[in-house]
Scaffold this active site. Structure first.
Site, PDB file in Angstrom:
ATOM      1  N   ASP A 129      72.432  91.647  31.704  1.00  0.00           N
ATOM      2  CA  ASP A 129      71.495  90.895  32.543  1.00  0.00           C
ATOM      3  C   ASP A 129      70.045  91.143  32.109  1.00  0.00           C
ATOM      4  O   ASP A 129      69.755  92.076  31.334  1.00  0.00           O
ATOM      5  CB  ASP A 129      71.719  91.322  34.004  1.00  0.00           C
ATOM      6  CG  ASP A 129      71.442  90.207  34.998  1.00  0.00           C
ATOM      7  OD1 ASP A 129      70.726  89.257  34.649  1.00  0.00           O
ATOM      8  OD2 ASP A 129      71.937  90.309  36.137  1.00  0.00           O
TER       9      ASP A 129
ATOM     10  N   ASP B  13      72.820  81.142  38.384  1.00  0.00           N
ATOM     11  CA  ASP B  13      73.201  81.843  39.615  1.00  0.00           C
ATOM     12  C   ASP B  13      73.613  80.857  40.693  1.00  0.00           C
ATOM     13  O   ASP B  13      74.098  81.256  41.748  1.00  0.00           O
ATOM     14  CB  ASP B  13      72.020  82.680  40.127  1.00  0.00           C
ATOM     15  CG  ASP B  13      72.004  84.054  39.490  1.00  0.00           C
ATOM     16  OD1 ASP B  13      73.020  84.432  38.875  1.00  0.00           O
ATOM     17  OD2 ASP B  13      70.974  84.739  39.594  1.00  0.00           O
TER      18      ASP B  13
HETATM   19  C1  DGJ Z   1      71.394  88.206  38.325  1.00  0.00           C
HETATM   20  C2  DGJ Z   1      72.705  87.663  37.857  1.00  0.00           C
HETATM   21  O1  DGJ Z   1      72.562  86.340  37.447  1.00  0.00           O
HETATM   22  C3  DGJ Z   1      73.748  87.808  38.951  1.00  0.00           C
HETATM   23  O2  DGJ Z   1      74.945  87.220  38.560  1.00  0.00           O
HETATM   24  C4  DGJ Z   1      73.914  89.269  39.253  1.00  0.00           C
HETATM   25  O3  DGJ Z   1      74.469  89.918  38.152  1.00  0.00           O
HETATM   26  C5  DGJ Z   1      72.584  89.880  39.651  1.00  0.00           C
HETATM   27  N1  DGJ Z   1      71.553  89.599  38.684  1.00  0.00           N
HETATM   28  C6  DGJ Z   1      72.719  91.363  39.827  1.00  0.00           C
HETATM   29  O4  DGJ Z   1      71.542  91.968  40.059  1.00  0.00           O
END
Ligand code: DGJ
Length: 725
Positions: A459, A525
């Protein structure tokens, strides 16, 4: 016949010709990039070169303009120059003289060299400026044009490089621009405008690719669509700051260009130092689908690309967020395995003091509070169920409230003493500092060695604002981007078979450079299927479907609050790298039964879904979407028809199924995914349940089409099409 003085190279692959000329020892000029010209004799190629010389016009320089891949002002070019930089204000306008031209490993002499795919290497020097340039220009087997430059300083003192972009010419009939915009949770939305005199400039200054990155900047003949019109697209393969631009100058000349966006003073070359630009990648095609398919084939053929079937994945983020509880996670794993999931991924919150997003980021040791026995009990359980285990990291980031930030404040990227504004309570760790890079690498590598981890969700949750090396105050996004690639490569090399997902606040780091090191991308997301359809549709302009994580989430979207049927959610995820993002403990027995069926049907068709050619349709009614995937040998295809709104007319038009072989006959069979579409009013040809569908010639299906079924809004159906001869 007069003796040839220019080097002409004609590369041909996958229906594309790239004709390049190096004349008078000047930098290479692209004379043609587009449809295959067929085999050309030396005489014909020279005639083409003559035919493409532009005449000098009033009030222009007296010599005909010959635009090179790295445009130089000394030629009279007054558009964006390829190289900007200086030695303390001098040597700012280069004049490169070519010293060598090679095709693959052969040095070329004047005259025509014809070849299939190949790499042209042009070496040039500007002795006065103390610069040497190495230009790579290649046509790949997929018909992509790739260009990259390496600039070396050969003189005393410092050459400050401000900008290096590479440009490909496009013909004047390409007058319409299409590229992508977007924001968090709504990445990659298309936008169109006319290409007029001036520059359509897309700059990415986030230090990551960004949700609004142009992604592929296209220009094409007016009205071009998925199947129609002639299109040229350009992608800058870089995850840091970058540019894409389309430029039309007063003389009518047009280019597509791109490169890294360098911050002030970021690249200063002492004698012997070099800078290498990212690849800029051009794709030509008839329709956007052909452009996209070239990128897909290229991605599929990248060295190290995983070839085994993409494991159906469950990621726990939307199921538990930071609430890590072993019994709950084990129960979730049990349910996942029982419905056919093959990979279980533990998301954020397992390390250091990370009980929410305010602390612990950067401390890559398992939290003893939450995981007193380490991750073993969970991983053993997951592995015992026959699933792979994946783990979340955010290696380039740090909470100021963390052990690592307290021990090494100098590792935080900052322009000096003051820190950049926080974002999600975090700052950026400076991986260009060797000890910092090694520290992160060692912590990650120790976990990968201790545990059976097949996959990292990598991430990256904030922009790189004022990102500099704290001790010197110098901008360091360029170095940070390279250090990240190096870290990914190092971990993969130490842990063979490890797969990595590129995630960045959802889909904010998606580009061809990060995909050289990673195995899939998290598209967004936002898992609301209504939004996801648009995001996925346009992400596939660059990324092959199997490299996109497409998950089925709970009924009410966590991002938008909308509620959708499971059938529509599953259909929306079906073509990509399928997964789930849902607390299955809350799913009903009917939901679990449907999921079992969806996953089984997906697995049966993975080869087609993940190895076929993507087709998208410009459906006349914008409330209806059609896309599909066609086997390379045209023997099978799978299409999805979805309604994304309510139309002003009661019936959608005919379904014309693109990509089929007109000379074959096909059976068309609706495919049930366990939950029938609501409001389905079957047309006359639609078979009764359990009955075989009609057989029709490829010509009929791909030219006349079938009446589409009517559906309620936000519903979808699948049509399986198989050749019967
Ligand atoms: C952003 C990501 O896109 C999510 O899927 C998740 O992993 C969160 N960060 C976790 O902090």
């Amino acid at each position: 016949m007069p003796e040839a003085t220019a080097v002409l190279v004609h590369l041909r692959a996958a229906g594309v010709s790239l004709l390049v000329e190096v004349a008078d020892r000047r930098l290479p000029a692209v004379l043609h990039w587009g449809d295959d010209l067929g085999e050309l004799s030396g005489e014909e190629a020279a005639a083409l070169a003559r035919a493409r010389v532009v005449q000098a016009m009033a009030n222009q320089v007296d010599e005909p303009l010959r635009l090179s891949v790295l445009p130089e002002q000394h030629t009279g070019w007054v558009g964006r120059p390829g190289l900007s930089g200086s030695r303390d204000g001098r040597s700012w306008t280069p004049w490169f003289t070519v010293t060598e031209v090679r095709l693959d490993d052969r040095t070329l002499s004047p005259g025509l060299t014809g070849s299939g795919a190949g790499t042209l290497t042009v070496t040039a020097v500007d002795e006065e400026a103390g610069l040497e340039l190495g230009l790579l220009l290649e046509l790949t087997v997929e018909g992509l044009v790739r260009a990259r430059a390496t600039l070396t300083s050969t003189a005393e003192g410092v050459y400050q490089l401000d900008d290096l972009v590479l440009a490909l010419p496009v013909p004047q009939r390409a007058r319409e621009i299409l590229d992508l915009a977007g924001r968090w949770g709504k990445e990659r939305t298309p936008q169109r405008r006319e290409l007029v005199v001036g520059t359509h400039l897309r700059e990415g200054r986030r230090g990551r690719t960004g949700p609004e990155a142009a992604t592929v900047l296209h220009v094409g003949t007016p009205g071009f669509g998925f199947a129609e019109g002639e299109v040229w697209g350009l992608h800058t393969a870089w995850s840091g700051n970058h540019t894409h631009y389309a430029e039309r100058i007063y003389s009518g000349e047009q280019v597509l260009g791109g490169g890294e966006l360098l911050l002030p003073g970021e690249v200063r070359l002492a004698r012997g130092d070099s800078y290498t630009s990212p690849w800029v990648v051009g794709a030509h095609g008839h329709g956007l689908d052909e452009v996209a398919r070239r990128f897909h084939r290229h991605l599929r053929a990248m060295p190290g690309r995983a070839t085994r079937p993409r494991p159906v994945t469950l990621n726990v983020w939307e199921a538990v967020y930071f609430d890590h509880d072993l019994p709950r996670l084990k129960a979730l794993a049990d349910l996942a395995a029982s419905i056919g999931v093959e990979r279980f991924v533990l998301d954020d919150g397992w390390f250091g003091s990370r009980r929410d997003d305010t602390s612990g980021l950067g401390d890559w040791t398992v939290s003893a509070d939450v995981w007193p026995d380490g991750l073993h009990p969970l991983i053993d359980h997951v592995r015992g169920l026959g699933m792979e285990f994946g783990l979340w990291f955010e290696p380039e980031m740090v909470n100021p409230d963390s052990d690592v930030a307290r021990a090494h404040p100098e590792w935080i990227m900052a322009p000096g003493e003051r820190l950049p504004v926080e974002s999600r309570h975090q700052q950026v760790l400076n991986l260009s500092i060797e000890e910092c890079w090694t520290h992160v690498r060692d912590q990650m590598s120790a976990l990968l060695a201790e545990y059976d981890i097949a996959y990292i969700k990598w991430d990256h949750n904030r922009d790189l604002v004022e990102a500099s090396t704290r001790a010197t105050g110098r901008a360091a996004v360029h170095e940070q981007t390279l250090a990240t690639y190096r870290l990914m490569a190092d971990l993969k090399q130490r842990h063979p078979g490890l797969e990595i997902e590129s995630c960045s606040s959802g889909g904010l780091r998606i580009d061809l450079a990060v995909l050289e090191h990673t195995d899939r991308v998290w598209v967004s997301d936002c898992i609301d299927p209504q939004e996801r359809r648009q995001i996925q549709r346009w992400t596939t302009q660059l990324v092959a479907p199997e490299l996109m994580g497409t998950h089925i989430a709970s009924g009410r979207s966590h991002t938008t609050g909308r509620v959708h049927d499971l059938g529509f959610r599953a259909q929306t995820a079906f073509f990509g790298h399928l997964g789930l993002e849902w607390d299955l403990a809350e799913a009903s027995p009917e939901d679990l039964a449907t999921l079992t069926e969806v996953i089984a049907r997906h697995k049966e068709r993975r080869e087609l879904l993940h190895g076929g050619d993507l087709v998208r349709l410009d459906f006349p009614d914008p409330t209806v979407e059609l896309h599909g995937v066609v086997a390379p040998d045209r023997s099978r295809a799978l299409y999805q028809l979805a309604t994304v709104g309510r139309s002003e007319v009661s019936l959608p038009g005919a379904l014309v199924l693109p990509g089929l072989d007109p000379a074959r006959r096909y059976r068309v069979q609706p495919l049930d995914l366990g939950q029938p579409a609501r409001g389905l009013r079957p047309p006359a040809w639609w078979p009764a349940e359990g009955e075989p569908g009609p057989v029709l010639p490829g010509t009929v299906l791909s030219r006349a089409g079938l009446q589409a079924p009517a559906l309620h809004p936000e519903q979808a159906v699948l049509l399986e099409v198989s050749a019967v001869d």
